[in-house]
Structure formats: C-alpha cells, structure tokens
Design a protein around this motif. Sequence first.
Motif, PDB file in Angstrom:
ATOM      1  N   VAL A  65      -7.670 -10.217   5.397  1.00  3.63           N
ATOM      2  CA  VAL A  65      -7.481  -8.899   5.296  1.00  3.63           C
ATOM      3  C   VAL A  65      -7.525  -9.235   4.270  1.00  3.63           C
ATOM      4  O   VAL A  65      -7.051  -9.547   3.156  1.00  3.63           O
ATOM      5  CB  VAL A  65      -6.387  -7.772   5.405  1.00  3.63           C
ATOM      6  CG1 VAL A  65      -5.739  -6.741   4.959  1.00  3.63           C
ATOM      7  CG2 VAL A  65      -6.210  -8.207   7.193  1.00  3.63           C
ATOM      8  N   ALA A  86       0.937  -1.383   0.075  1.00  2.00           N
ATOM      9  CA  ALA A  86      -0.395   0.139  -0.365  1.00  2.00           C
ATOM     10  C   ALA A  86       0.647   1.529   0.227  1.00  2.00           C
ATOM     11  O   ALA A  86       1.700   1.259   0.563  1.00  2.00           O
ATOM     12  CB  ALA A  86      -1.351  -0.171   1.212  1.00  2.00           C
ATOM     13  N   ALA A 141     -11.447  -5.907   6.024  1.00  2.00           N
ATOM     14  CA  ALA A 141     -11.218  -6.898   6.705  1.00  2.00           C
ATOM     15  C   ALA A 141     -12.036  -7.051   7.789  1.00  2.00           C
ATOM     16  O   ALA A 141     -13.437  -7.383   7.688  1.00  2.00           O
ATOM     17  CB  ALA A 141     -10.461  -5.731   8.140  1.00  2.00           C
ATOM     18  N   SER A 189     -12.019  -1.514  -3.237  1.00  2.00           N
ATOM     19  CA  SER A 189     -12.073  -1.237  -1.855  1.00  2.00           C
ATOM     20  C   SER A 189     -11.350  -2.007  -0.922  1.00  2.00           C
ATOM     21  O   SER A 189      -9.747  -2.927  -1.246  1.00  2.00           O
ATOM     22  CB  SER A 189     -13.603  -2.929  -1.566  1.00  2.00           C
ATOM     23  OG  SER A 189     -14.358  -2.123  -3.210  1.00  2.00           O
ATOM     24  N   ALA A 190     -10.777  -1.519   0.484  1.00  2.00           N
ATOM     25  CA  ALA A 190     -10.228  -2.604   1.287  1.00  2.00           C
ATOM     26  C   ALA A 190     -10.967  -3.208   2.260  1.00  2.00           C
ATOM     27  O   ALA A 190     -12.203  -3.471   2.579  1.00  2.00           O
ATOM     28  CB  ALA A 190      -9.441  -1.726   2.107  1.00  2.00           C
ATOM     29  N   GLN A 228     -15.649  -3.102   5.179  1.00  2.00           N
ATOM     30  CA  GLN A 228     -15.290  -2.683   4.155  1.00  2.00           C
ATOM     31  C   GLN A 228     -15.574  -1.505   3.652  1.00  2.00           C
ATOM     32  O   GLN A 228     -16.226  -0.273   3.985  1.00  2.00           O
ATOM     33  CB  GLN A 228     -15.739  -3.494   2.816  1.00  2.00           C
ATOM     34  CG  GLN A 228     -15.303  -3.541   1.470  1.00  2.00           C
ATOM     35  CD  GLN A 228     -16.371  -4.323   0.560  1.00  2.00           C
ATOM     36  OE1 GLN A 228     -16.753  -4.038  -0.085  1.00  2.00           O
ATOM     37  NE2 GLN A 228     -16.254  -5.657   0.850  1.00  2.00           N
ATOM     38  N   ALA A 249      -8.101  -6.580  -0.123  1.00  2.00           N
ATOM     39  CA  ALA A 249      -7.608  -5.645  -1.381  1.00  2.00           C
ATOM     40  C   ALA A 249      -8.437  -6.174  -2.664  1.00  2.00           C
ATOM     41  O   ALA A 249      -8.208  -7.003  -3.428  1.00  2.00           O
ATOM     42  CB  ALA A 249      -6.187  -5.097  -1.631  1.00  2.00           C
ATOM     43  N   GLY A 306      -9.880  -9.675  -5.506  1.00  2.00           N
ATOM     44  CA  GLY A 306      -9.338  -9.374  -4.971  1.00  2.00           C
ATOM     45  C   GLY A 306      -8.559 -10.367  -5.103  1.00  2.00           C
ATOM     46  O   GLY A 306      -8.625 -11.790  -4.488  1.00  2.00           O
ATOM     47  N   LEU A 361      -2.338   0.676  -4.420  1.00  2.00           N
ATOM     48  CA  LEU A 361      -2.651  -0.630  -3.322  1.00  2.00           C
ATOM     49  C   LEU A 361      -1.948  -2.029  -4.877  1.00  2.00           C
ATOM     50  O   LEU A 361      -2.915  -2.158  -6.093  1.00  2.00           O
ATOM     51  CB  LEU A 361      -3.910  -1.062  -3.194  1.00  2.00           C
ATOM     52  CG  LEU A 361      -4.725  -0.758  -2.192  1.00  2.00           C
ATOM     53  CD1 LEU A 361      -6.373  -1.129  -2.021  1.00  2.00           C
ATOM     54  CD2 LEU A 361      -4.540  -0.621  -1.263  1.00  2.00           C
ATOM     55  N   GLY A 365      -6.070 -11.620  -1.086  1.00  2.00           N
ATOM     56  CA  GLY A 365      -7.174 -11.112   0.188  1.00  2.00           C
ATOM     57  C   GLY A 365      -5.836 -12.668   1.503  1.00  2.00           C
ATOM     58  O   GLY A 365      -4.674 -13.342   0.746  1.00  2.00           O
ATOM     59  N   SER A 368     -15.147   1.197   0.860  1.00  2.00           N
ATOM     60  CA  SER A 368     -14.399   1.487  -0.806  1.00  2.00           C
ATOM     61  C   SER A 368     -14.661   2.686  -1.419  1.00  2.00           C
ATOM     62  O   SER A 368     -15.575   3.728  -0.993  1.00  2.00           O
ATOM     63  CB  SER A 368     -16.007   0.907  -1.879  1.00  2.00           C
ATOM     64  OG  SER A 368     -16.353  -0.796  -0.948  1.00  2.00           O
TER      65      SER A 368
END
Lengths: 220, 260
Positions: free
Chosen positions: B126, A95, B143, B140-141, B156, B128, B255, A129, B257, B158
């Motif tokens: 986690v 990141a 957890a 988006s990220a 989340q 992305a 994504g 990212l 993870g 976004s």
Amino acid sequence: METRTRYFLLKVIIASAFALAIVATPEDALAQSEREPPLIEPDVEPQPVEQALVDSENFEVAAVAGWLNIEDFGSSFMYGGRLTYNISESFFVEAGLGFAEAEDTSFERLAGDVQLLPDDDRDYRWYNLNLGYRLLPGEAFFPGGYVFNTNFYLTAGAGATDFAGDNRFTINYGAGYQMLFTDSLSAHINVRQHLFDSDILGEDKTFVNTEVSAAISVFF
Amino acid sequence: MGLRSLARQGLLVVCCLLWSLPLRAGVLDWLWSSGEGPAEVVVTAPYVEWRTGPAIGYPVFHASEKGEWLTLLKQKTRWIKVRDSRDREGWVLQDDLSTGTLTADGQVAIGPRPDRDDFTDRGGEVVAMMGDFEGAAAISAAASWQFTHNLALEVQASQVLGSRSEIRLANLSIQHQPFPGWRLTPYLTMGGGYAWISPKATLAQTERRQNPTAHIGLGLRYYVADRYFLRAEVRDYKVFTDRTTNEEVTEWKLGLGIFF
C-alpha cells in the motif's frame, strides 16, 4: 548353546558391519570432505515459525473534535477521523478527514445584509495523508500510583481542502501529545497548521488555518 | 435553539453508548484487558530486558533470567508485551524473544523482524505518493498485489489539484521488476484507466469531461527498514479526448509504502 548363538550373532553383526562399511565408505568420505560435522548437536529440532501466536496492534483509529480557525472566516467547531498505521516505534502514517463550517467574515458582519458565500460553499472539508514521528516517548505519573505512557509527536503531510466551491492542494504540519490510558485506548491533543492557496477573496493568497483538536483513539 | 437541541441529542447518544458499553463485555475486554494470549515461552538466553513502554526511549526496569516463563500478551511494532509468573508486565524487544526464548515444545514463538528478504517475498503493498502532474500538485494512493517475484498488479487513485482544473484519475496497471532481490530495485509499469476532469472557471460554465487514459512509466523502490520502503515514479499519460488531438501529460511522484 547360548555362547554359540551369541558367537554366531556376533559374526553376523561383524560381517554386516563390514559390508555396510564397504558400501557406505565412499559416500561418507565424500560427505565428510564436503562439509564439517556439527560440533554440537542441537537439542531441539528447528520448527517452523508461528507468527500468529501474538496479536499485533499496529493500527489506530481516532475520533477527532476541536476548533478550526479559518482565515478571514472566524473560528468554527470541527470534527473528523484519523486512521493510523504504526510502521515502527518512531514513525507512523496517517490518513485524516475533517469537517467544519465557516463563520461570517468580519465584512459580512459589519455590512449587515451581505453574504460572500452561499451556505453550501461554507462547508469546509479536507482530507490528508501524513507522516508522523514520535519525538519524545515518555511516562506521566499521577497520584495513586497511576502511570500512563505518553508520546510527543510531529506530523506533516498533504491533502486537499474543499472550501468555497474550490478544491485546493493543502499541506499541513503540526504537533501532538498522546496519553495511553491502556495499551488499546489513548487520548490526543493536536495543534496543526493547514496551508493552501486560494482566490476566494479576490486575489490569490495563502490561507493559514489553525486546528486545535482533541481525539480519542483505539488500537486494533 | 436548534444548536442546543442538537447538543442535547448528542449528549443523549453519548450517554446511551456509555451505558451500553458495560453490557458489551467483549468490547470492554478488548479496551481494558491486556489481551492475554495463550503463548508461553521460556527464556533460553542469559537474560532479556524489559521496558516500561514499546519504544527504545522507555527505561529498562526489569530483566527475566534464563529459565523463567513469560506469557506473550500483544505486539506493537517490534515490541512484545509479556507477563511473568509474578504478574509483572513489560515490553520486550521482538529480536530478544526471537533468539532468546522457546515455547514448551521447543518452537520459536516469535519470528525475527521483517527484513529485506520479506520485502523481496512481499505479497502486496500500500503506497501514498505525492508529486507533480504537469505543474499541478498530485496526490495518489495505490494498492498492489505481487503475484510473482517480478510481476504485480496495481490499482491507483489520484487527485490532481491545479489552479485551472481538478482531475481525478483511476488506473489499473501491471508492473514488472527485473531485479526483485535488490535493495534499490527499478520497475516498469503500464496500464490504463479513466480521468475525470472538472475545469475551474469562475466566468464561463464549463462541462466535466471523462476520458480514457493509458500510461507507461518507470519507477524505483528503496527498502528502508521493517515494513516500509520509499518509492519514486515517473509516468507518461496519454489522455484520449474527443477533440482532434490527444493530450500527453508527464507525472512524477515520490511516496512511502508499506508491504505485507
């Protein structure tokens, strides 16, 4: 006297052994038929695993500084930071954050008293990212017997760029070279291309901005 | 002139930092020492190979025989740095140490690498993700906390970057996966949150909107290796507006993870 006691004890043992055999046989026989006895008795009892015996260093935090060429807006000093997690020896996720300030366009410089963007909008900020792949791990040898591990890696990812009062989806790709001075301290050189679409200069076009930067990173 | 004084100040700060570093022995130890740990193991396999760095691309330069004692120093991904009785140092594969060494009291010092069972028993993750939100790019990220094998709670955030508007979303959702033991495992998700919508308009002055949202979705996880997996998700958002109609938006994302 002694032999009598011994004889008596022997009888007791034999009797109890018989009794035990009668009681125990059906169960034992059942157990025997169910599973094979182990050929070799293990020397050590299996113990629970203790993972925390060794400190793992898979995270890496970096301070970045360099130059960013902003298309039509000259080259500026940039700085930023990166947080990396090494998911395997080859792959890492990252990141990143970066800041720069756009210079004047050539039009502004030639026309003299003209300003295309107010000063606030000249701030160029981005985050991304990324996924990285270490293509060539290696070693660098220096005079005096110094050997440092190195990595040549590729990165690609996406994020957003906030520039000229607009926030745009940005993809980036690039390559880097890392030299590890110790297991916890390393230096990087990066070249990255940042691409986004914007209509700052009237028509919609793709900005291709090149970042050339160096970084110092610490593993933890 | 201002730039020059700034540079001078910066230089001063850097000098001060460098000067104070040796005083903080803890920091220095952490940066320069090889991080000696107390763990010692004896080699029980016929031999274990040493490499010069923590990757398969580095050359093998030494091997420890059965019966030799090794000190475990630190770990990087699946490699562990070891030191022998003659102060040599190198990197040994985690699996080699796991199966080929024991501690003095007969323990396995290092467990095997994380595998699919660890993925099934994960405590959280986690992620992305990137994808499409009704024609606009979305990042988006997330957890999540896996509180049973089947259920997880996820936050989340976004960012949707369209040409006409920028939307930021924050969501809380509950996830259910009916088959936690599968390598490719589907899940259902539902929840709610908020959307902050700021339209991009060069001509008219527009106002930012803040609307509650609700969503349902369907997703897939695919365990790859070690601690990472791929994730794909489709969500149907309902944005509750002040106007006569609510908005419906479909979002899909892909994504990577990492689980813990």
